[in-house]
Design an enzyme around this catalytic site. Structure first.
Site, PDB file in Angstrom:
ATOM      1  N   SER A  64       0.844  -1.195   0.000  1.00 23.34           N
ATOM      2  CA  SER A  64       0.000   0.000   0.000  1.00 23.34           C
ATOM      3  C   SER A  64       0.879   1.245   0.000  1.00 23.34           C
ATOM      4  O   SER A  64       2.097   1.161   0.123  1.00 23.34           O
ATOM      5  CB  SER A  64      -0.913   0.013   1.228  1.00 23.34           C
ATOM      6  OG  SER A  64      -0.158   0.368   2.367  1.00 23.34           O
ATOM      7  N   LYS A  65       0.211   2.392  -0.107  1.00 22.07           N
ATOM      8  CA  LYS A  65       0.948   3.653  -0.246  1.00 22.07           C
ATOM      9  C   LYS A  65       1.922   3.913   0.901  1.00 22.07           C
ATOM     10  O   LYS A  65       2.904   4.621   0.729  1.00 22.07           O
ATOM     11  CB  LYS A  65      -0.032   4.819  -0.380  1.00 22.07           C
ATOM     12  CG  LYS A  65      -0.681   4.829  -1.753  1.00 22.07           C
ATOM     13  CD  LYS A  65      -1.216   6.216  -2.100  1.00 22.07           C
ATOM     14  CE  LYS A  65      -1.788   6.214  -3.497  1.00 22.07           C
ATOM     15  NZ  LYS A  65      -3.221   6.412  -3.533  1.00 22.07           N
TER      16      LYS A  65
END
Ligand code: GLU
Length: 492
Positions: free
Chosen positions: A260-261
């Site tokens: 994820s980011k």
């Protein structure tokens, strides 16, 4: 099916994810290897989450990665349209077939009723499957519900389809990557294939599209395995040939959680913005699940295609090692032809007056700064001293290389001697060597320390690109001007 036809079917609810890029690549490789066709389909049935900006990003990112499609929304093809929202008139026909054959039924349950069913299942600690309450409604009952203003959704009758084509409730298929997989279809509830507003659901639309587009092999992430069983049943119920399926392991972050980011970039366009080369990215994602037979990891897509076999793809999850990607990127930067590298670096040099340099000077600057670049964006902080007349001397550089009397003496001597130097690269090389040797002989100063003083005065730093190259690009006037400015002004 004779012709190999594969597809990538992204939903435009975000920029193209690096995981989708890997799925696209494996499909592309499979098509290449088998002289097949690679198709792009945009799955935008979820209108609320769809944005044109994301559709454009998907196109641009796939193209930048070199994953060009043979058929798709922009290039067309024999089986279009290739955007689901433009295919809405196709879907009702097959719903009707399923209803007529008894493989689907109208469901009038309200969201509240369904919620109550789910709560009951939770309370009884059992997995929820739809109760089939609406499976056997009579025409009269349906009329009554319609009169109440209820609009039916359409559900697929799992048990009926399973019974029609299989001997038991077990549904099995031979996955191209994972081998034999099976499920007990009693655990699959009758799922909605068309919502009460007439919109097809993913599992239904994907089957109609894959069937009508004559997709022979469906290669996608293993998070779709539970969907695959449902889709196989729909293919069979409609009398379509069932494609072969291959499910790829997931891509996990180094901490083994979902990528994820917070781990770093996840969208292809963000990697590009950060200064990754698309050639490095595509090479890197190929290695997430696939290994070259010769152990040589640096490969072009064409080379990979020759060596690629879908049944050799690893069925387990892969770890996305950002450090390895960085290593690979620095390798690709080193390999890039100069003209291409210059073009690719320009966006990261936007804050500098590049037109102060001649093309030859720009080339020279890149030549002497490219070696340590990991990301293209690293160039931004590597080159400020090539521009303008003045330079800011970093406090550390001042303390370490300019503050002492010894260093000041080196600097003054440099200014005095350099004034008479012929400012060509060859000559500067020689003169600097003589200069270092002189200081070593006369004071025992290490050549490295001698050079620090000059470098710090002219670049403001104690490390950086080749000093001769820097002096050559800056020219005599600017070099000596900066050296002079670094001489301590004695207060009278
Ligand atoms: N639109 C689906 C997704 O983005 C496609 C899945 C599939 O390949 O069937 O996950």
């Amino acid at each position: 099916m004779s012709e190999v036809r594969v597809r990538i079917a992204p939903s435009p609810s975000g920029n193209l994810h690096i995981g989708t890029a890997r799925t696209a690549l494996f499909n592309y490789l499979f098509a290449k290897k088998n002289n097949g066709k690679f198709i792009l389909r945009i799955e935008d049935t979820d209108a609320l989450r769809t944005e044109q900006e994301y559709v454009d990003n998907i196109f641009d990112s796939l193209k930048a990665l070199g994953l060009n499609w043979d058929e798709g929304p922009d290039v067309g093809g024999d089986y279009g349209p290739y955007t689901q929202s433009q295919r809405f008139d196709i879907y009702p026909k097959y719903i009707q077939q399923l209803l007529d054959k008894g493989f689907a039924y109208e469901c009038f349950c309200t969201p509240e009723e369904l919620e109550a069913e789910k709560e009951e299942a939770t309370a009884q600690k059992r997995a929820y499957v739809y109760s089939k309450k609406c499976e056997n409604l009579t025409e009269e009952e349906k009329e009554k519900l319609r009169a109440e203003g209820r609009k039916p959704a359409i559900r697929f009758n799992v048990a009926k389809a399973q019974k029609a084509f299989h001997d038991s409730s077990i549904l099995e298929f031979d996955d191209l990557v994972k081998g034999k997989l099976h499920v007990d279809t009693n655990l699959i509830g009758d799922f909605v294939i068309m919502k009460s507003n007439g919109a097809p659901t993913y599992n239904y639309a994907v089957v109609i599209d894959d069937a009508l587009m004559k997709i022979s092999h469906v290669i996608r992430g293993e998070d779709h395995i539970s969907n695959t069983y449902k889709q196989i049943l729909i293919f069979e119920a409609l009398g379509f040939e069932v494609p072969r399926f291959g499910h790829l392991g997931m891509i996990l972050a180094p901490d083994r959680s979902k990528l994820s980011k917070r781990h770093g970039a996840t969208a292809v366009s963000d990697f590009v913005k950060e200064g990754y080369l698309t050639d490095a990215l595509i090479n890197f994602v190929a290695l997430l699940g696939w290994s070259p037979s010769d152990g040589e990891e640096i490969k072009t897509v064409d080379e990979i295609a020759k060596d690629f076999r879908i049944n050799e793809v690893s069925s387990s999850n892969s770890i996305f090692e950002y450090d390895k990607l960085k290593w690979m990127n620095s390798h690709y930067i080193k390999m890039l032809p100069m003209d291409e590298l210059k073009e690719k670096l320009k966006p990261y040099l936007a804050k500098y007056p590049l037109d102060e340099l001649t093309d030859a000077q720009f080339t020279k600057m890149v030549e002497i700064t490219r070696e340590p670049l990991t990301l293209l964006s690293d160039i931004t902080d590597a080159v400020p001293y090539f521009f303008g007349k003045d330079v800011t001397i970093e406090p550390d550089a001042w303390d370490k290389a300019l503050a002492s009397d010894e260093c000041q003496n080196v600097l003054k001597d440099f200014i005095e001697k350099a004034q008479g130097w012929d400012w060509t690269e060859e000559n500067l090389h020689e003169k600097l060597a003589d200069f270092r040797a002189y200081w070593k002989e006369t004071t025992g100063m290490k050549p490295k320390v001698t050079m620090w003083a000059i470098r710090a005065a002219i670049t403001g730093r104690t490390c950086g690109a080749d000093m001769v190259g820097i002096l050559d690009i800056l020219g005599k006037e600017t070099s000596l001007y900066r050296a002079q400015k670094a001489v301590k002004q004695t207060v009278a």
